[in-house]
Design a protein around this motif. Structure first.
Motif, PDB file in Angstrom:
ATOM      1  N   LYS A  43       0.819  -1.198   0.000  1.00 32.73           N
ATOM      2  CA  LYS A  43       0.000   0.000   0.000  1.00 32.73           C
ATOM      3  C   LYS A  43       0.861   1.259   0.000  1.00 32.73           C
ATOM      4  CE  LYS A  43      -3.991  -2.006   2.381  1.00 32.73           C
ATOM      5  NZ  LYS A  43      -4.937  -1.845   3.522  1.00 32.73           N
ATOM      6  N   GLU A  44       0.231   2.351  -0.391  1.00 34.66           N
ATOM      7  CA  GLU A  44       0.905   3.643  -0.352  1.00 34.66           C
ATOM      8  C   GLU A  44       0.980   4.161   1.076  1.00 34.66           C
ATOM      9  OE1 GLU A  44       1.753   3.344  -4.113  1.00 34.66           O
ATOM     10  OE2 GLU A  44       2.282   5.168  -3.041  1.00 34.66           O
ATOM     11  N   ARG A  45       1.869   5.103   1.282  1.00 28.65           N
ATOM     12  CA  ARG A  45       1.976   5.733   2.582  1.00 28.65           C
ATOM     13  C   ARG A  45       0.671   6.455   2.909  1.00 28.65           C
ATOM     14  NH1 ARG A  45       7.664   8.214   4.292  1.00 28.65           N
ATOM     15  NH2 ARG A  45       8.075   6.063   3.626  1.00 28.65           N
ATOM     16  N   GLU A  46       0.159   6.220   4.100  1.00 28.78           N
ATOM     17  CA  GLU A  46      -1.172   6.646   4.495  1.00 28.78           C
ATOM     18  C   GLU A  46      -1.101   7.646   5.641  1.00 28.78           C
ATOM     19  OE1 GLU A  46      -5.283   4.519   6.187  1.00 28.78           O
ATOM     20  OE2 GLU A  46      -3.327   3.532   6.367  1.00 28.78           O
ATOM     21  N   PHE A  47      -1.886   8.675   5.533  1.00 31.34           N
ATOM     22  CA  PHE A  47      -1.997   9.670   6.590  1.00 31.34           C
ATOM     23  C   PHE A  47      -2.601   9.067   7.847  1.00 31.34           C
ATOM     24  CE2 PHE A  47      -5.088  12.526   8.631  1.00 31.34           C
ATOM     25  CZ  PHE A  47      -4.211  13.437   9.206  1.00 31.34           C
ATOM     26  N   VAL A  48      -2.054   9.445   8.998  1.00 35.67           N
ATOM     27  CA  VAL A  48      -2.598   9.042  10.288  1.00 35.67           C
ATOM     28  C   VAL A  48      -3.061  10.260  11.085  1.00 35.67           C
ATOM     29  CG1 VAL A  48      -2.136   7.914  12.489  1.00 35.67           C
ATOM     30  CG2 VAL A  48      -1.191   6.960  10.371  1.00 35.67           C
ATOM     31  N   ALA A  49      -2.146  11.195  11.345  1.00 36.01           N
ATOM     32  CA  ALA A  49      -2.477  12.365  12.146  1.00 36.01           C
ATOM     33  C   ALA A  49      -1.451  13.457  11.910  1.00 36.01           C
ATOM     34  CB  ALA A  49      -2.532  12.016  13.634  1.00 36.01           C
ATOM     35  N   THR A  50      -1.869  14.701  12.076  1.00 35.97           N
ATOM     36  CA  THR A  50      -0.987  15.854  11.983  1.00 35.97           C
ATOM     37  C   THR A  50      -1.266  16.784  13.153  1.00 35.97           C
ATOM     38  OG1 THR A  50      -0.858  15.751   9.566  1.00 35.97           O
ATOM     39  CG2 THR A  50      -0.283  17.845  10.584  1.00 35.97           C
ATOM     40  N   ILE A  51      -0.217  17.429  13.651  1.00 41.45           N
ATOM     41  CA  ILE A  51      -0.343  18.336  14.775  1.00 41.45           C
ATOM     42  C   ILE A  51       0.345  19.659  14.465  1.00 41.45           C
ATOM     43  CG2 ILE A  51       1.739  17.493  15.953  1.00 41.45           C
ATOM     44  CD1 ILE A  51       0.128  17.809  18.609  1.00 41.45           C
ATOM     45  N   THR A  52      -0.259  20.745  14.931  1.00 41.37           N
ATOM     46  CA  THR A  52       0.358  22.060  14.862  1.00 41.37           C
ATOM     47  C   THR A  52       1.239  22.245  16.084  1.00 41.37           C
ATOM     48  OG1 THR A  52      -1.559  22.953  13.689  1.00 41.37           O
ATOM     49  CG2 THR A  52      -0.062  24.537  14.692  1.00 41.37           C
ATOM     50  N   TRP A  53       2.507  22.542  15.843  1.00 41.54           N
ATOM     51  CA  TRP A  53       3.475  22.588  16.933  1.00 41.54           C
ATOM     52  C   TRP A  53       3.124  23.607  18.000  1.00 41.54           C
ATOM     53  CZ3 TRP A  53       6.925  19.141  18.217  1.00 41.54           C
ATOM     54  CH2 TRP A  53       7.910  19.483  19.153  1.00 41.54           C
ATOM     55  N   ASN A  54       2.683  24.772  17.587  1.00 41.43           N
ATOM     56  CA  ASN A  54       2.491  25.866  18.532  1.00 41.43           C
ATOM     57  C   ASN A  54       1.333  25.646  19.496  1.00 41.43           C
ATOM     58  OD1 ASN A  54       4.656  27.270  17.488  1.00 41.43           O
ATOM     59  ND2 ASN A  54       3.405  28.603  16.199  1.00 41.43           N
ATOM     60  N   ASP A  55       0.200  25.208  18.997  1.00 38.35           N
ATOM     61  CA  ASP A  55      -0.983  25.139  19.849  1.00 38.35           C
ATOM     62  C   ASP A  55      -1.550  23.739  20.045  1.00 38.35           C
ATOM     63  OD1 ASP A  55      -3.272  26.530  17.327  1.00 38.35           O
ATOM     64  OD2 ASP A  55      -2.289  24.578  17.466  1.00 38.35           O
ATOM     65  N   GLY A  56      -0.969  22.752  19.399  1.00 42.96           N
ATOM     66  CA  GLY A  56      -1.403  21.380  19.587  1.00 42.96           C
ATOM     67  C   GLY A  56      -2.634  20.974  18.809  1.00 42.96           C
ATOM     68  N   GLY A  57      -3.130  21.841  17.945  1.00 47.32           N
ATOM     69  CA  GLY A  57      -4.266  21.474  17.132  1.00 47.32           C
ATOM     70  C   GLY A  57      -3.948  20.282  16.255  1.00 47.32           C
ATOM     71  N   SER A  58      -4.924  19.424  16.024  1.00 46.25           N
ATOM     72  CA  SER A  58      -4.646  18.165  15.350  1.00 46.25           C
ATOM     73  C   SER A  58      -5.783  17.740  14.443  1.00 46.25           C
ATOM     74  CB  SER A  58      -4.366  17.056  16.366  1.00 46.25           C
ATOM     75  OG  SER A  58      -5.472  16.892  17.238  1.00 46.25           O
ATOM     76  N   ILE A  59      -5.443  16.892  13.472  1.00 48.47           N
ATOM     77  CA  ILE A  59      -6.411  16.239  12.609  1.00 48.47           C
ATOM     78  C   ILE A  59      -6.049  14.763  12.526  1.00 48.47           C
ATOM     79  CG2 ILE A  59      -6.964  18.302  11.282  1.00 48.47           C
ATOM     80  CD1 ILE A  59      -5.142  17.204   9.050  1.00 48.47           C
ATOM     81  N   TYR A  60      -7.045  13.934  12.179  1.00 49.96           N
ATOM     82  CA  TYR A  60      -6.859  12.494  12.139  1.00 49.96           C
ATOM     83  C   TYR A  60      -7.521  11.902  10.912  1.00 49.96           C
ATOM     84  CZ  TYR A  60      -5.739  13.012  17.103  1.00 49.96           C
ATOM     85  OH  TYR A  60      -5.174  13.384  18.301  1.00 49.96           O
ATOM     86  N   SER A  61      -7.010  10.767  10.494  1.00 54.31           N
ATOM     87  CA  SER A  61      -7.705  10.001   9.484  1.00 54.31           C
ATOM     88  C   SER A  61      -8.949   9.369  10.098  1.00 54.31           C
ATOM     89  CB  SER A  61      -6.802   8.916   8.904  1.00 54.31           C
ATOM     90  OG  SER A  61      -6.561   7.898   9.853  1.00 54.31           O
ATOM     91  N   ASP A  62      -9.935   9.096   9.254  1.00 53.60           N
ATOM     92  CA  ASP A  62     -11.161   8.485   9.752  1.00 53.60           C
ATOM     93  C   ASP A  62     -10.903   7.112  10.373  1.00 53.60           C
ATOM     94  OD1 ASP A  62     -13.288   9.762   7.070  1.00 53.60           O
ATOM     95  OD2 ASP A  62     -12.638  10.666   8.954  1.00 53.60           O
ATOM     96  N   SER A  63      -9.921   6.402   9.861  1.00 56.12           N
ATOM     97  CA  SER A  63      -9.674   5.048  10.322  1.00 56.12           C
ATOM     98  C   SER A  63      -9.120   4.979  11.745  1.00 56.12           C
ATOM     99  CB  SER A  63      -8.727   4.320   9.365  1.00 56.12           C
ATOM    100  OG  SER A  63      -7.468   4.957   9.316  1.00 56.12           O
ATOM    101  N   VAL A  64      -8.527   6.063  12.233  1.00 59.59           N
ATOM    102  CA  VAL A  64      -7.941   6.053  13.571  1.00 59.59           C
ATOM    103  C   VAL A  64      -8.624   7.015  14.529  1.00 59.59           C
ATOM    104  CG1 VAL A  64      -5.725   5.438  12.552  1.00 59.59           C
ATOM    105  CG2 VAL A  64      -6.171   7.818  13.204  1.00 59.59           C
ATOM    106  N   LYS A  65      -9.477   7.859  14.027  1.00 59.41           N
ATOM    107  CA  LYS A  65     -10.120   8.866  14.859  1.00 59.41           C
ATOM    108  C   LYS A  65     -10.886   8.204  15.998  1.00 59.41           C
ATOM    109  CE  LYS A  65     -12.716  13.177  14.415  1.00 59.41           C
ATOM    110  NZ  LYS A  65     -13.438  14.061  13.459  1.00 59.41           N
ATOM    111  N   GLY A  66     -10.668   8.714  17.202  1.00 55.27           N
ATOM    112  CA  GLY A  66     -11.301   8.142  18.383  1.00 55.27           C
ATOM    113  C   GLY A  66     -10.478   7.066  19.056  1.00 55.27           C
ATOM    114  N   ARG A  67      -9.487   6.527  18.367  1.00 50.23           N
ATOM    115  CA  ARG A  67      -8.622   5.500  18.929  1.00 50.23           C
ATOM    116  C   ARG A  67      -7.199   5.998  19.163  1.00 50.23           C
ATOM    117  NH1 ARG A  67      -7.392   1.157  16.061  1.00 50.23           N
ATOM    118  NH2 ARG A  67      -7.720   2.165  14.029  1.00 50.23           N
ATOM    119  N   PHE A  68      -6.719   6.859  18.277  1.00 49.42           N
ATOM    120  CA  PHE A  68      -5.353   7.377  18.363  1.00 49.42           C
ATOM    121  C   PHE A  68      -5.378   8.831  18.815  1.00 49.42           C
ATOM    122  CE2 PHE A  68      -3.259   4.522  14.889  1.00 49.42           C
ATOM    123  CZ  PHE A  68      -3.780   3.403  15.519  1.00 49.42           C
ATOM    124  N   THR A  69      -4.332   9.238  19.512  1.00 44.62           N
ATOM    125  CA  THR A  69      -4.178  10.621  19.939  1.00 44.62           C
ATOM    126  C   THR A  69      -2.765  11.090  19.657  1.00 44.62           C
ATOM    127  OG1 THR A  69      -5.807  10.330  21.721  1.00 44.62           O
ATOM    128  CG2 THR A  69      -4.357  12.256  21.842  1.00 44.62           C
TER     129      THR A  69
END
Length: 123
Positions: A43-69
């Motif tokens: 498989k291709e490289r898949e997005f999991v999560a991204t965080i903004t360094w300054n304030d900790g804002g984050s986004i998640y892939s649907d497949s891990v949302k609610g399970r990963f932090t």
């Protein structure tokens, strides 16, 4: 410019937990966005999560949302990925990424990558 070192991968049974760490060194003053990606065999490289360094804002892939932090420790120049309720489908090499140009789900938006750490989840 920057160097990334991941740790914390390993073998775990389904339903278990792991906590990955990624420490960044080098020129980090302009490192605003960091993330985690994974790549499973065939498989291709898949997005999991991204965080903004300054304030900790984050986004998640649907497949891990609610399970990963994703989180960060500014003083330690480290980001973390806490993974709970792991599934066999989560088995992959997990890569830390730095130098992101935005809060992005796209691997090419990140300039620096770690070597990866293997996460294997058995049923």
């Amino acid at each position: 410019q920057v160097q990334l070192v991941e740790s914390g991968g390993g073998f775990v049974q389904a339903g278990g937990s792991l906590r990955l760490s990624c420490t960044v060194s080098g020129r980090t003053s302009s490192n605003r966005f960091m993330g985690w990606f994974r790549q499973a065999p065939g498989k291709e490289r898949e997005f999991v999560a991204t965080i903004t360094w300054n304030d900790g804002g984050s986004i998640y892939s649907d497949s891990v949302k609610g399970r990963f932090t994703i989180s960060r420790d500014n003083a330690k120049n480290t980001i973390y990925l806490e993974m709970n309720s792991l599934k066999p489908e989560d088995t992959a090499v997990y890569y830390c990424a730095a130098g992101g140009r935005a809060v992005s789900r796209v691997p090419t938006d990140f300039r620096s990558w770690g070597q990866g750490t293997q996460v294997t989840v058995s049923s």
